[in-house]
Design a protein around this motif. Structure first.
Motif, short mmCIF file in Angstrom:
data_model
loop_
_atom_site.label_atom_id
_atom_site.label_comp_id
_atom_site.label_asym_id
_atom_site.label_seq_id
_atom_site.Cartn_x
_atom_site.Cartn_y
_atom_site.Cartn_z
N TYR A 50 7.04 -92.88 14.60
CA TYR A 50 6.93 -91.51 14.12
C TYR A 50 6.59 -90.57 15.27
CZ TYR A 50 6.85 -94.08 9.80
OH TYR A 50 7.19 -94.93 8.78
N SER A 54 4.37 -86.02 13.24
CA SER A 54 5.11 -86.36 12.02
C SER A 54 4.36 -85.90 10.78
CB SER A 54 5.31 -87.88 11.96
OG SER A 54 6.13 -88.24 10.88
N GLN A 55 5.12 -85.43 9.79
CA GLN A 55 4.54 -84.99 8.53
C GLN A 55 4.97 -85.93 7.42
OE1 GLN A 55 4.40 -80.89 7.47
NE2 GLN A 55 4.95 -80.26 9.55
N TRP A 56 4.01 -86.35 6.62
CA TRP A 56 4.26 -87.25 5.50
C TRP A 56 3.74 -86.62 4.21
CZ3 TRP A 56 2.56 -93.02 6.24
CH2 TRP A 56 3.20 -93.57 7.35
N HIS A 62 -1.00 -85.54 1.89
CA HIS A 62 -0.23 -84.94 2.96
C HIS A 62 -0.87 -85.40 4.27
CE1 HIS A 62 1.14 -81.45 5.57
NE2 HIS A 62 2.23 -82.10 5.24
N GLU A 122 13.54 -88.00 7.90
CA GLU A 122 14.25 -87.09 8.81
C GLU A 122 13.85 -87.44 10.24
OE1 GLU A 122 15.31 -82.57 8.40
OE2 GLU A 122 13.20 -82.81 8.99
N ARG A 131 9.63 -86.64 9.64
CA ARG A 131 9.25 -86.32 8.26
C ARG A 131 9.52 -87.52 7.36
NH1 ARG A 131 11.46 -80.98 5.08
NH2 ARG A 131 10.70 -81.54 3.02
N ARG A 132 8.55 -87.79 6.48
CA ARG A 132 8.66 -88.87 5.51
C ARG A 132 8.08 -88.39 4.19
NH1 ARG A 132 4.79 -92.51 3.67
NH2 ARG A 132 5.67 -94.37 2.71
N GLU A 133 8.88 -88.46 3.14
CA GLU A 133 8.41 -88.10 1.80
C GLU A 133 8.57 -89.33 0.92
OE1 GLU A 133 9.91 -84.44 0.17
OE2 GLU A 133 10.29 -83.66 2.18
#
Length: 164
Positions: A50, A54-56, A62, A122, A131-133
């Motif tokens: 990551y 990186s944003q999860w 979050h 992403e 990015r991970r959702e």
């Protein structure tokens, strides 16, 4: 240690092949690499895939940055014992990959769970995930209902798994 390549100005830049834009083959490779890494249950190792910022979104949390990723994964694997994960490519386009996954684990009381989820990823041009959702649901199971035990053997890489 992730491979590195020289960027502009000669500085070393972290990279994690394969790189976007993804093909079907490289998307499959990226998904299998993620499954393999997560099955190590090593937060530091996993965090290197990551970006540093990186944003999860993971369930209701979050998480931003590698330090928070390591802290999150450390807590996760302290409570999710004998963790075993399977990921499956759902779709891909340019620098994005969608996966579905299942993992099994038990808590400290011995209750087993199968967790079902979907992730949206992403990537940066260097192949790191920015990015991970993740959306995840947990179902209690008995130990005899387990179907994922340990890392997936190489002979099963790329194979799908049952929906239920």
């Amino acid at each position: 240690m992730p491979p590195a390549r020289r960027g502009m100005m000669g500085a070393m830049t972290e990279t994690r092949p394969p790189f976007p834009p993804f093909t079907h083959e490289t998307a499959l490779q990226k998904v299998q690499a993620a499954e393999d890494a997560w099955n190590t249950c090593d937060p530091e190792h996993v965090s290197l895939a990551y970006t540093p910022d990186s944003q999860w979104r993971n369930r209701s949390e979050h998480i931003v940055g590698r330090a928070e990723i390591v802290a999150f994964l450390t807590r996760k694997w302290q409570r999710e014992l004998d963790y075993s994960l399977r990921k499956s490519l759902w779709d891909f386009h340019d620098n994005r990959i969608a996966v579905r996954f299942q993992y099994e684990c038990h808590d400290d009381t011995g209750q087993w769970y199968r967790s079902y989820g979907n992730e949206l990823w992403e990537f940066t041009p260097s192949g790191l995930m920015a990015r991970r959702e993740a959306s995840i649901n947990d179902v209690p199971i008995t130990e005899s209902e387990r179907r994922h035990v340990g890392p997936r053997p190489a002979s099963e890489h790329g194979q799908d798994f049952p929906l239920w």
